[in-house]
Scaffold this active site. Sequence first.
Site, PDB file in Angstrom:
ATOM      1  N   LYS A  27      81.928  68.218  68.814  1.00  0.00           N
ATOM      2  CA  LYS A  27      83.206  68.326  69.519  1.00  0.00           C
ATOM      3  C   LYS A  27      82.984  68.258  71.039  1.00  0.00           C
ATOM      4  O   LYS A  27      81.849  68.395  71.511  1.00  0.00           O
ATOM      5  CB  LYS A  27      83.896  69.624  69.092  1.00  0.00           C
TER       6      LYS A  27
ATOM      7  N   ASN B  98      84.362  75.351  68.747  1.00  0.00           N
ATOM      8  CA  ASN B  98      83.206  75.788  67.943  1.00  0.00           C
ATOM      9  C   ASN B  98      82.215  74.669  67.676  1.00  0.00           C
ATOM     10  O   ASN B  98      81.530  74.659  66.665  1.00  0.00           O
ATOM     11  CB  ASN B  98      83.695  76.449  66.651  1.00  0.00           C
TER      12      ASN B  98
ATOM     13  N   TYR C  29      93.207  66.735  60.975  1.00  0.00           N
ATOM     14  CA  TYR C  29      93.490  68.167  60.930  1.00  0.00           C
ATOM     15  C   TYR C  29      94.858  68.465  60.305  1.00  0.00           C
ATOM     16  O   TYR C  29      95.495  69.456  60.660  1.00  0.00           O
ATOM     17  CB  TYR C  29      93.394  68.759  62.335  1.00  0.00           C
TER      18      TYR C  29
ATOM     19  N   PHE D  27      97.906  77.690  66.592  1.00  0.00           N
ATOM     20  CA  PHE D  27      96.862  77.270  67.529  1.00  0.00           C
ATOM     21  C   PHE D  27      96.650  75.748  67.570  1.00  0.00           C
ATOM     22  O   PHE D  27      95.851  75.257  68.352  1.00  0.00           O
ATOM     23  CB  PHE D  27      95.528  77.975  67.212  1.00  0.00           C
TER      24      PHE D  27
ATOM     25  N   GLU E  90      86.893  61.111  55.513  1.00  0.00           N
ATOM     26  CA  GLU E  90      86.610  61.218  56.952  1.00  0.00           C
ATOM     27  C   GLU E  90      85.695  60.095  57.430  1.00  0.00           C
ATOM     28  O   GLU E  90      85.876  59.558  58.531  1.00  0.00           O
ATOM     29  CB  GLU E  90      86.014  62.604  57.253  1.00  0.00           C
TER      30      GLU E  90
ATOM     31  N   HIS F  23      82.092  69.793  63.731  1.00  0.00           N
ATOM     32  CA  HIS F  23      82.859  69.629  62.500  1.00  0.00           C
ATOM     33  C   HIS F  23      81.925  69.123  61.405  1.00  0.00           C
ATOM     34  O   HIS F  23      81.058  68.281  61.678  1.00  0.00           O
ATOM     35  CB  HIS F  23      83.978  68.590  62.692  1.00  0.00           C
TER      36      HIS F  23
HETATM   37  P1  IDP Z   1      86.021  74.247  59.869  1.00  0.00           P
HETATM   38  O1  IDP Z   1      85.879  73.449  61.145  1.00  0.00           O
HETATM   39  O2  IDP Z   1      85.012  75.367  59.808  1.00  0.00           O
HETATM   40  O3  IDP Z   1      86.011  73.393  58.631  1.00  0.00           O
HETATM   41  P2  IDP Z   1      88.918  74.533  59.467  1.00  0.00           P
HETATM   42  O4  IDP Z   1      89.545  75.680  58.764  1.00  0.00           O
HETATM   43  O5  IDP Z   1      88.874  73.215  58.787  1.00  0.00           O
HETATM   44  O6  IDP Z   1      87.445  74.993  59.926  1.00  0.00           O
HETATM   45  O7  IDP Z   1      89.690  74.408  60.852  1.00  0.00           O
HETATM   46  C1  IDP Z   1      89.524  73.267  61.655  1.00  0.00           C
HETATM   47  C2  IDP Z   1      89.318  73.683  63.098  1.00  0.00           C
HETATM   48  O8  IDP Z   1      90.495  74.365  63.577  1.00  0.00           O
HETATM   49  C3  IDP Z   1      88.199  74.711  63.335  1.00  0.00           C
HETATM   50  O9  IDP Z   1      86.921  74.124  63.417  1.00  0.00           O
HETATM   51  C4  IDP Z   1      88.620  75.308  64.648  1.00  0.00           C
HETATM   52  O10 IDP Z   1      88.325  74.443  65.734  1.00  0.00           O
HETATM   53  C5  IDP Z   1      90.132  75.372  64.477  1.00  0.00           C
HETATM   54  N1  IDP Z   1      90.547  76.689  63.933  1.00  0.00           N
HETATM   55  C6  IDP Z   1      90.532  77.085  62.638  1.00  0.00           C
HETATM   56  N2  IDP Z   1      90.974  78.354  62.506  1.00  0.00           N
HETATM   57  C7  IDP Z   1      91.253  78.779  63.771  1.00  0.00           C
HETATM   58  C8  IDP Z   1      91.761  80.022  64.323  1.00  0.00           C
HETATM   59  O11 IDP Z   1      92.020  80.996  63.610  1.00  0.00           O
HETATM   60  N3  IDP Z   1      91.928  80.050  65.676  1.00  0.00           N
HETATM   61  C9  IDP Z   1      91.664  78.978  66.488  1.00  0.00           C
HETATM   62  N4  IDP Z   1      91.199  77.817  66.017  1.00  0.00           N
HETATM   63  C10 IDP Z   1      90.982  77.703  64.684  1.00  0.00           C
HETATM   64 MG    MG Z   2      87.378  72.006  57.988  1.00  0.00          MG
END
Ligand code: IDP
Ligand code: MG
Length: 132
Positions: A9, A112, A49, A57, A126, A115
């Site tokens: 990212k 974070n 997404y 968010f 994807e 992905h």
């Molecule tokens: P992942 O990246 O671990 O698969 P997902 O649930 O698919 O997680 O969510 C996609 C992205 O959305 C996350 O990587 C993160 O950047 C963002 N995200 C998910 N949950 C939260 C949250 O509770 N607060 C803020 N951002 C979130």
């Molecule tokens: Mg995910």
Amino acid sequence: MERTYIMLKPDALKRKVAGEIISRIEKKGFEISEMKMLNLTEDVLKEHYAHIAEKPFFPEILEFMTSGPVIGMIVEGDGVIEGMRRLMGPTQWVEALPGTIRGDFAFSTGENLIHGSDSVENAEEEIKRFFG
Ligand code: IDP
Ligand code: MG
């Protein structure tokens, strides 16, 4: 051979830890078979997404993910989908243990660093989305 879609990212590139993360993938023994830098559009992010599009968010995620280039990769290996998810660490940054990519570098759940696809079906979708 199983394959997954991995994406570094914008924060990984801005913080100059992209090389470190790529190195961890290589050291684990997985094969990076394709890699490219790209700028994401809001349209492709709304597809990628879709499962979080209704979350409060999501606007912040859109802004973050379009704030700079990302590095997309196809990574291959036995059990690579689960293996990469374990290398990455869990989504919530406070739960990510040291030794994982998110555990070592992330201090935000939104920003974070990485992905990784979460199933065979999503990996293929994807890879098609980002590599055609
Ligand atoms: P992942 O990246 O671990 O698969 P997902 O649930 O698919 O997680 O969510 C996609 C992205 O959305 C996350 O990587 C993160 O950047 C963002 N995200 C998910 N949950 C939260 C949250 O509770 N607060 C803020 N951002 C979130
Ligand atoms: Mg995910």
